[in-house]
Design a protein around this motif. Sequence first.
Motif, PDB file in Angstrom:
ATOM      1  N   GLU A   1       0.976  -1.139   0.334  1.00 52.59           N
ATOM      2  CA  GLU A   1      -0.312   0.257  -0.292  1.00 52.59           C
ATOM      3  C   GLU A   1       1.096   0.731   0.130  1.00 52.59           C
ATOM      4  N   ALA A   2       1.780   1.592   1.105  1.00 51.16           N
ATOM      5  CA  ALA A   2       2.782   2.393   0.929  1.00 51.16           C
ATOM      6  C   ALA A   2       3.192   2.726  -0.392  1.00 51.16           C
ATOM      7  N   THR A   3       3.918   2.170  -1.426  1.00 51.86           N
ATOM      8  CA  THR A   3       4.608   1.845  -2.537  1.00 51.86           C
ATOM      9  C   THR A   3       3.514   2.420  -3.464  1.00 51.86           C
ATOM     10  N   ARG A   4       2.405   2.167  -3.668  1.00 47.22           N
ATOM     11  CA  ARG A   4       0.752   2.082  -4.372  1.00 47.22           C
ATOM     12  C   ARG A   4       0.745   3.482  -4.367  1.00 47.22           C
ATOM     13  N   LEU A   5       0.374   4.247  -3.011  1.00 45.16           N
ATOM     14  CA  LEU A   5      -0.023   5.327  -2.223  1.00 45.16           C
ATOM     15  C   LEU A   5       1.174   6.272  -3.354  1.00 45.16           C
ATOM     16  N   LEU A   6       2.455   6.486  -3.019  1.00 43.51           N
ATOM     17  CA  LEU A   6       3.539   6.925  -3.317  1.00 43.51           C
ATOM     18  C   LEU A   6       3.283   7.012  -5.068  1.00 43.51           C
ATOM     19  N   ALA A   7       2.851   5.917  -5.695  1.00 44.36           N
ATOM     20  CA  ALA A   7       2.827   6.166  -7.406  1.00 44.36           C
ATOM     21  C   ALA A   7       1.723   6.570  -7.831  1.00 44.36           C
ATOM     22  N   TYR A   8       0.674   6.520  -6.703  1.00 48.41           N
ATOM     23  CA  TYR A   8      -0.513   7.258  -7.377  1.00 48.41           C
ATOM     24  C   TYR A   8      -0.258   8.856  -6.853  1.00 48.41           C
ATOM     25  N   ASP A   9       0.795   9.166  -6.271  1.00 48.08           N
ATOM     26  CA  ASP A   9       0.328  10.754  -6.227  1.00 48.08           C
ATOM     27  C   ASP A   9       1.945  11.385  -6.849  1.00 48.08           C
ATOM     28  N   ILE A  10       2.641  10.757  -7.399  1.00 50.89           N
ATOM     29  CA  ILE A  10       3.558  10.832  -8.334  1.00 50.89           C
ATOM     30  C   ILE A  10       2.473  10.522  -9.422  1.00 50.89           C
ATOM     31  N   ILE A  11       1.340   9.651 -10.397  1.00 52.13           N
ATOM     32  CA  ILE A  11       1.034   9.563 -11.425  1.00 52.13           C
ATOM     33  C   ILE A  11       0.172  11.078 -11.359  1.00 52.13           C
ATOM     34  N   ASN A  12      -0.703  11.688 -10.340  1.00 53.86           N
ATOM     35  CA  ASN A  12      -1.522  12.134  -9.841  1.00 53.86           C
ATOM     36  C   ASN A  12      -0.754  13.986 -10.859  1.00 53.86           C
ATOM     37  N   THR A  13       0.491  13.383  -9.521  1.00 56.53           N
ATOM     38  CA  THR A  13       0.724  15.488  -9.300  1.00 56.53           C
ATOM     39  C   THR A  13       1.342  15.717 -10.776  1.00 56.53           C
ATOM     40  N   GLN A  14       2.292  14.599 -11.014  1.00 55.98           N
ATOM     41  CA  GLN A  14       3.431  15.163 -12.186  1.00 55.98           C
ATOM     42  C   GLN A  14       2.740  15.418 -13.606  1.00 55.98           C
ATOM     43  N   SER A  15       1.181  14.764 -13.576  1.00 58.09           N
ATOM     44  CA  SER A  15       0.452  14.483 -14.835  1.00 58.09           C
ATOM     45  C   SER A  15      -0.534  15.774 -14.524  1.00 58.09           C
ATOM     46  N   ALA A  16      -0.416  15.917 -13.108  1.00 57.22           N
ATOM     47  CA  ALA A  16      -0.923  17.747 -14.065  1.00 57.22           C
ATOM     48  C   ALA A  16      -0.192  18.827 -13.947  1.00 57.22           C
ATOM     49  N   GLN A  17       1.074  18.773 -13.420  1.00 58.09           N
ATOM     50  CA  GLN A  17       2.214  19.263 -13.665  1.00 58.09           C
ATOM     51  C   GLN A  17       2.396  19.139 -15.426  1.00 58.09           C
ATOM     52  N   ILE A  18       2.125  18.177 -15.982  1.00 60.11           N
ATOM     53  CA  ILE A  18       2.610  18.013 -17.668  1.00 60.11           C
ATOM     54  C   ILE A  18       1.719  18.842 -17.786  1.00 60.11           C
ATOM     55  N   GLY A  19       0.336  18.654 -17.641  1.00 61.26           N
ATOM     56  CA  GLY A  19      -0.805  19.319 -18.530  1.00 61.26           C
ATOM     57  C   GLY A  19      -0.226  20.705 -18.065  1.00 61.26           C
ATOM     58  N   MET A  20       0.045  20.996 -17.483  1.00 61.74           N
ATOM     59  CA  MET A  20      -0.154  23.186 -17.028  1.00 61.74           C
ATOM     60  C   MET A  20       1.101  23.519 -17.841  1.00 61.74           C
ATOM     61  N   MET A  21       2.344  22.943 -18.135  1.00 63.54           N
ATOM     62  CA  MET A  21       3.519  22.881 -19.101  1.00 63.54           C
ATOM     63  C   MET A  21       3.224  22.855 -19.794  1.00 63.54           C
ATOM     64  N   THR A  22       2.432  21.932 -20.630  1.00 64.90           N
ATOM     65  CA  THR A  22       1.775  21.638 -21.879  1.00 64.90           C
ATOM     66  C   THR A  22       0.377  22.814 -22.264  1.00 64.90           C
ATOM     67  N   ALA A  23      -0.092  23.474 -21.586  1.00 62.92           N
ATOM     68  CA  ALA A  23      -0.375  24.377 -21.843  1.00 62.92           C
ATOM     69  C   ALA A  23       0.230  26.181 -21.815  1.00 62.92           C
ATOM     70  N   TRP A  24       1.005  26.554 -20.714  1.00 63.28           N
ATOM     71  CA  TRP A  24       1.892  27.509 -20.567  1.00 63.28           C
ATOM     72  C   TRP A  24       2.660  27.265 -22.651  1.00 63.28           C
ATOM     73  N   LEU A  25       2.523  25.895 -22.842  1.00 66.80           N
ATOM     74  CA  LEU A  25       3.571  26.278 -24.927  1.00 66.80           C
ATOM     75  C   LEU A  25       2.411  26.894 -25.320  1.00 66.80           C
ATOM     76  N   ASP A  26       0.804  26.166 -25.148  1.00 64.40           N
ATOM     77  CA  ASP A  26      -0.082  25.670 -26.571  1.00 64.40           C
ATOM     78  C   ASP A  26      -0.542  27.764 -25.980  1.00 64.40           C
ATOM     79  N   GLU A  27       0.060  28.262 -25.306  1.00 65.67           N
ATOM     80  CA  GLU A  27      -0.025  29.760 -25.117  1.00 65.67           C
ATOM     81  C   GLU A  27       0.171  30.595 -25.221  1.00 65.67           C
ATOM     82  N   TRP A  28       2.043  30.311 -24.725  1.00 67.64           N
ATOM     83  CA  TRP A  28       3.103  31.301 -25.546  1.00 67.64           C
ATOM     84  C   TRP A  28       3.486  30.844 -26.778  1.00 67.64           C
ATOM     85  N   GLU A  29       2.630  29.894 -27.923  1.00 65.77           N
ATOM     86  CA  GLU A  29       2.487  29.553 -29.470  1.00 65.77           C
ATOM     87  C   GLU A  29       3.241  28.902 -29.656  1.00 65.77           C
TER      88      GLU A  29
END
Length: 226
Positions: free
Chosen positions: A73-101
């Motif tokens: 459970e501890a490993t799966r919770l860590l993995a879950y946190d990394i999946i959610n946090t870093q997926s959200a950050q990818i979305g944010m950075m991709t949106a920046w690139l779109d905004e900056w064209e």
Amino acid sequence: MSEADRAPRGRRATVVLAVLVLAGAAVFAGLSALRPDRPGTGGPEAGFARDMSTHHAQAVRMSFTVRDRTKDEATRLLAYDIINTQSAQIGMMTAWLDEWELPKTDPAGRMRWMTGHGGHGSAATPAPAATDGAAGTAGADGAVMPGMATRTQLRELEQASGRAAEIRYLRLMITHHRAGVVMAEAVLARTDLERVRRLARSMVDGQRSEIDLMNRMLGERGAGAG
């Protein structure tokens, strides 16, 4: 002085004031255009957004892999946190690139923004190197950036299970996070754009905290620190 003499002078003052206001507005507009609100394609902000998105994508992939290879459970919770946090950050950075064209990939190559040209801040910070052999150097066996796992290491993680998978994942992710921290610190030294700085600071703090956690988890599994 008569009213007739004062009136033209008053009108002249009004005209001069209007001209000064318009000139000031033009200068302000020019300065605004020079601010790093819309970075160039070769700038550190765009380079960071592109390269960190690639870096994060592999962390998400490894986290999905270990989630399916262990019931701890501890490993799966860590993995879950990394999946959610870093997926959200990818979305944010991709949106920046779109905004900056700006393009999602740099035809001039990865991580060149870290070599010191075109940045806003201090002198160059060297690119991160692999620290302990847990992940390959850039270009080795498919590791496209320092700190990233090679194709062989990813395959070994996918074939492991249970405690062996947990230990492999923790070691790979510690090296991965260390390189990510170096990249985030590099953009902090090169940009004045507050939203980029805010995200980079959160990455430094979050990934350092997770490195400490993962080292403790390795110790609990009888493995040496990563």
